[in-house]
Design a protein around this motif. Structure first.
Motif, PDB file in Angstrom:
ATOM      1  N   GLY A 187     -41.229  -4.974 -24.962  1.00 53.00           N
ATOM      2  CA  GLY A 187     -40.442  -3.886 -25.543  1.00 53.00           C
ATOM      3  C   GLY A 187     -38.959  -3.988 -25.215  1.00 53.00           C
ATOM      4  N   ILE A 188     -38.537  -5.169 -24.780  1.00 51.46           N
ATOM      5  CA  ILE A 188     -37.139  -5.394 -24.421  1.00 51.46           C
ATOM      6  C   ILE A 188     -36.467  -6.202 -25.517  1.00 51.46           C
ATOM      7  CG2 ILE A 188     -35.553  -6.409 -22.740  1.00 51.46           C
ATOM      8  CD1 ILE A 188     -37.834  -6.148 -20.662  1.00 51.46           C
ATOM      9  N   THR A 189     -35.371  -5.707 -26.057  1.00 49.54           N
ATOM     10  CA  THR A 189     -34.599  -6.486 -27.015  1.00 49.54           C
ATOM     11  C   THR A 189     -33.397  -7.094 -26.315  1.00 49.54           C
ATOM     12  OG1 THR A 189     -33.194  -4.646 -27.759  1.00 49.54           O
ATOM     13  CG2 THR A 189     -35.303  -4.943 -28.888  1.00 49.54           C
ATOM     14  N   VAL A 190     -33.024  -8.286 -26.776  1.00 50.51           N
ATOM     15  CA  VAL A 190     -31.898  -9.011 -26.192  1.00 50.51           C
ATOM     16  C   VAL A 190     -31.023  -9.514 -27.334  1.00 50.51           C
ATOM     17  CG1 VAL A 190     -31.170 -10.796 -24.563  1.00 50.51           C
ATOM     18  CG2 VAL A 190     -33.464  -9.795 -24.372  1.00 50.51           C
ATOM     19  N   ASN A 191     -29.804  -9.054 -27.391  1.00 47.49           N
ATOM     20  CA  ASN A 191     -28.887  -9.453 -28.449  1.00 47.49           C
ATOM     21  C   ASN A 191     -27.527  -9.813 -27.868  1.00 47.49           C
ATOM     22  OD1 ASN A 191     -30.368  -8.908 -31.101  1.00 47.49           O
ATOM     23  ND2 ASN A 191     -30.674  -6.976 -29.993  1.00 47.49           N
ATOM     24  N   ALA A 192     -26.765 -10.552 -28.648  1.00 44.55           N
ATOM     25  CA  ALA A 192     -25.408 -10.912 -28.247  1.00 44.55           C
ATOM     26  C   ALA A 192     -24.419 -10.342 -29.249  1.00 44.55           C
ATOM     27  CB  ALA A 192     -25.249 -12.429 -28.163  1.00 44.55           C
ATOM     28  N   VAL A 193     -23.272  -9.937 -28.738  1.00 45.99           N
ATOM     29  CA  VAL A 193     -22.170  -9.487 -29.582  1.00 45.99           C
ATOM     30  C   VAL A 193     -21.031 -10.482 -29.371  1.00 45.99           C
ATOM     31  CG1 VAL A 193     -20.498  -7.663 -30.027  1.00 45.99           C
ATOM     32  CG2 VAL A 193     -22.869  -7.087 -29.492  1.00 45.99           C
ATOM     33  N   ALA A 194     -20.567 -11.055 -30.476  1.00 47.27           N
ATOM     34  CA  ALA A 194     -19.551 -12.109 -30.406  1.00 47.27           C
ATOM     35  C   ALA A 194     -18.271 -11.640 -31.086  1.00 47.27           C
ATOM     36  CB  ALA A 194     -20.074 -13.386 -31.067  1.00 47.27           C
ATOM     37  N   PRO A 195     -17.409 -10.945 -30.364  1.00 47.09           N
ATOM     38  CA  PRO A 195     -16.196 -10.394 -30.971  1.00 47.09           C
ATOM     39  C   PRO A 195     -15.231 -11.469 -31.457  1.00 47.09           C
ATOM     40  CG  PRO A 195     -16.674  -9.371 -28.847  1.00 47.09           C
ATOM     41  CD  PRO A 195     -17.525 -10.587 -28.945  1.00 47.09           C
ATOM     42  N   GLY A 196     -14.428 -11.075 -32.432  1.00 52.29           N
ATOM     43  CA  GLY A 196     -13.308 -11.909 -32.845  1.00 52.29           C
ATOM     44  C   GLY A 196     -12.123 -11.639 -31.942  1.00 52.29           C
ATOM     45  N   VAL A 197     -10.932 -11.624 -32.489  1.00 52.08           N
ATOM     46  CA  VAL A 197      -9.730 -11.400 -31.684  1.00 52.08           C
ATOM     47  C   VAL A 197      -9.582  -9.906 -31.428  1.00 52.08           C
ATOM     48  CG1 VAL A 197      -7.248 -11.732 -31.519  1.00 52.08           C
ATOM     49  CG2 VAL A 197      -8.656 -13.415 -32.726  1.00 52.08           C
ATOM     50  N   ILE A 198      -9.749  -9.520 -30.173  1.00 47.90           N
ATOM     51  CA  ILE A 198      -9.713  -8.111 -29.780  1.00 47.90           C
ATOM     52  C   ILE A 198      -8.474  -7.873 -28.920  1.00 47.90           C
ATOM     53  CG2 ILE A 198     -10.956  -6.235 -28.673  1.00 47.90           C
ATOM     54  CD1 ILE A 198     -12.382  -7.429 -31.129  1.00 47.90           C
ATOM     55  N   ASP A 199      -7.795  -6.795 -29.179  1.00 50.02           N
ATOM     56  CA  ASP A 199      -6.548  -6.475 -28.487  1.00 50.02           C
ATOM     57  C   ASP A 199      -6.843  -5.893 -27.103  1.00 50.02           C
ATOM     58  OD1 ASP A 199      -3.901  -6.137 -27.939  1.00 50.02           O
ATOM     59  OD2 ASP A 199      -3.533  -4.578 -29.437  1.00 50.02           O
ATOM     60  N   THR A 200      -6.972  -6.773 -26.111  1.00 48.29           N
ATOM     61  CA  THR A 200      -7.225  -6.373 -24.731  1.00 48.29           C
ATOM     62  C   THR A 200      -6.234  -7.084 -23.810  1.00 48.29           C
ATOM     63  OG1 THR A 200      -8.779  -8.178 -24.248  1.00 48.29           O
ATOM     64  CG2 THR A 200      -9.690  -6.167 -25.256  1.00 48.29           C
ATOM     65  N   ASP A 201      -6.431  -6.920 -22.499  1.00 49.83           N
ATOM     66  CA  ASP A 201      -5.564  -7.578 -21.521  1.00 49.83           C
ATOM     67  C   ASP A 201      -5.581  -9.098 -21.660  1.00 49.83           C
ATOM     68  OD1 ASP A 201      -4.976  -5.106 -20.566  1.00 49.83           O
ATOM     69  OD2 ASP A 201      -6.146  -5.271 -18.720  1.00 49.83           O
ATOM     70  N   SER A 241     -32.436   0.415 -33.310  1.00 51.32           N
ATOM     71  CA  SER A 241     -32.235  -1.039 -33.352  1.00 51.32           C
ATOM     72  C   SER A 241     -33.422  -1.810 -32.782  1.00 51.32           C
ATOM     73  CB  SER A 241     -30.982  -1.415 -32.566  1.00 51.32           C
ATOM     74  OG  SER A 241     -31.198  -1.238 -31.167  1.00 51.32           O
ATOM     75  N   SER A 242     -34.567  -1.154 -32.617  1.00 52.13           N
ATOM     76  CA  SER A 242     -35.697  -1.756 -31.899  1.00 52.13           C
ATOM     77  C   SER A 242     -36.287  -2.990 -32.576  1.00 52.13           C
ATOM     78  CB  SER A 242     -36.806  -0.719 -31.688  1.00 52.13           C
ATOM     79  OG  SER A 242     -37.302  -0.257 -32.928  1.00 52.13           O
ATOM     80  N   PHE A 243     -35.985  -3.218 -33.866  1.00 55.35           N
ATOM     81  CA  PHE A 243     -36.509  -4.395 -34.564  1.00 55.35           C
ATOM     82  C   PHE A 243     -35.464  -5.515 -34.621  1.00 55.35           C
ATOM     83  CE2 PHE A 243     -38.503  -6.518 -38.402  1.00 55.35           C
ATOM     84  CZ  PHE A 243     -39.698  -6.824 -37.752  1.00 55.35           C
ATOM     85  N   ILE A 244     -34.345  -5.319 -33.920  1.00 56.69           N
ATOM     86  CA  ILE A 244     -33.285  -6.331 -33.889  1.00 56.69           C
ATOM     87  C   ILE A 244     -33.284  -6.984 -32.513  1.00 56.69           C
ATOM     88  CG2 ILE A 244     -30.810  -6.755 -34.098  1.00 56.69           C
ATOM     89  CD1 ILE A 244     -30.638  -4.197 -35.785  1.00 56.69           C
ATOM     90  N   THR A 245     -33.586  -8.266 -32.461  1.00 56.63           N
ATOM     91  CA  THR A 245     -33.548  -8.976 -31.186  1.00 56.63           C
ATOM     92  C   THR A 245     -33.317 -10.458 -31.428  1.00 56.63           C
ATOM     93  OG1 THR A 245     -34.626  -9.165 -29.011  1.00 56.63           O
ATOM     94  CG2 THR A 245     -36.028  -9.474 -30.965  1.00 56.63           C
ATOM     95  N   GLY A 246     -32.709 -11.110 -30.457  1.00 57.80           N
ATOM     96  CA  GLY A 246     -32.401 -12.522 -30.576  1.00 57.80           C
ATOM     97  C   GLY A 246     -31.276 -12.811 -31.556  1.00 57.80           C
ATOM     98  N   GLN A 247     -30.473 -11.801 -31.852  1.00 52.44           N
ATOM     99  CA  GLN A 247     -29.421 -11.949 -32.857  1.00 52.44           C
ATOM    100  C   GLN A 247     -28.027 -12.029 -32.236  1.00 52.44           C
ATOM    101  OE1 GLN A 247     -30.527 -12.323 -36.133  1.00 52.44           O
ATOM    102  NE2 GLN A 247     -32.428 -12.342 -34.949  1.00 52.44           N
ATOM    103  N   VAL A 248     -27.109 -12.585 -32.989  1.00 51.69           N
ATOM    104  CA  VAL A 248     -25.698 -12.619 -32.605  1.00 51.69           C
ATOM    105  C   VAL A 248     -24.926 -11.866 -33.687  1.00 51.69           C
ATOM    106  CG1 VAL A 248     -23.709 -14.032 -32.010  1.00 51.69           C
ATOM    107  CG2 VAL A 248     -26.025 -14.881 -31.547  1.00 51.69           C
ATOM    108  N   ILE A 249     -24.347 -10.748 -33.306  1.00 51.23           N
ATOM    109  CA  ILE A 249     -23.576  -9.932 -34.243  1.00 51.23           C
ATOM    110  C   ILE A 249     -22.103 -10.085 -33.897  1.00 51.23           C
ATOM    111  CG2 ILE A 249     -23.173  -7.603 -35.122  1.00 51.23           C
ATOM    112  CD1 ILE A 249     -26.068  -6.952 -34.382  1.00 51.23           C
TER     113      ILE A 249
END
Length: 257
Positions: A187-201, A241-249
């Motif tokens: 029951g554990i989902t694991v996903n990655a978020v891959a941001p583009g150019v984000i205005d941070t430090d 989002s329980s049916f979303i796993t193993g994805q890169v958004i």
């Protein structure tokens, strides 16, 4: 007003959940911690060095009526990661893990020392491995949960002058995809978020002209904000989002298809 506030909290989508957000003293991590709190989750604000900034994040989270604590740790060190999770139990059993802590490196690979390489991998990839491994028993105990790992568009497609950083984030993506297959039945989902150019430090090393060029190369015509990334992560933490796993958004403004 007080009764309305309690009612809102009880109906919030992440009510009574507990999130650990690494690197939450500033930037994307801070935005994520606050967004999860606004959605009703209690929050453990991890930091490495910036205690004052971490406490500011805690206060911002508490403004949503949830519990929040700041915990110092070097998440590239096994003993510190164990201590981080034990500290989290002051509030409850963790059900959401956001692996956000990371560092960047900009320069030629031929100029990168072995010490710098190892530090980059330890901070970006080893920390993600250690926190994921430590989180699984807690999430299993809760009959499921969410692991969300911060990658980068450069982990999807490498960039010149960022070979080492790209390699570390590609490792995060591979770890995410593999772990999702391992723990889905729990029951554990694991996903990655891959941001583009984000205005941070992390953008401070670039000139105004370089920043303008990045903005012009982004189809939506602007750089991303920490809130843009936090919105995606918050969705991945929800039951919806329980049916979303193993994805890169990848929230990248169209910079990469």
């Amino acid at each position: 007003m007080k009764s309305e506030s309690r009612q809102l909290k009880q109906t919030a989508p992440l009510c009574n959940k507990l999130a650990i957000v690494t690197g939450a003293s500033r930037g994307i991590g801070r935005a994520v911690a606050i967004a999860l709190a606004e959605a009703g989750s209690h929050v453990v604000v991890h930091y490495h060095e910036q205690r004052q900034l971490a406490m500011e994040t805690v206060k911002a989270c508490e403004a949503s009526g949830v519990q929040a604590i700041a915990v110092q740790a070097d998440v590239g060190v096994e003993a510190d990661v164990k201590r981080l999770f034990i500290a989290a139990t002051q509030i409850g059993n963790p059900t959401i893990l956001v692996n956000n802590a990371g560092i960047a490196h900009y320069g030629l690979l031929m100029d990168l020392s072995l010490v710098e390489w190892e530090k980059l991998l330890q901070t970006n990839l080893t920390s993600t491995f250690l926190c994921c491994r430590e989180a699984i028993p807690y999430l299993k105990r809760a009959s499921g949960g969410r692991i969300i790992n911060l990658a980068s568009i450069h982990g999807l497609r490498g960039a010149a002058m960022e070979a080492a950083y790209s390699a570390s984030k590609a490792g995060v993506i591979a770890l995410t995809e593999s772990l999702a297959a391992e723990v889905g039945s729990l029951g554990i989902t694991v996903n990655a978020v891959a941001p583009g150019v984000i205005d941070t430090d992390m953008m401070q090393g670039f000139s105004a002209q370089e920043r303008l060029q990045m903005q012009e190369e982004t189809p939506v015509g602007r750089l991303g904000t920490p809130a843009d990334v936090a919105n995606v992560i918050t969705f991945l933490a929800l039951e919806a989002s329980s049916f979303i796993t193993g994805q890169v958004i990848s929230p990248n403004g169209g910079r990469m298809p």
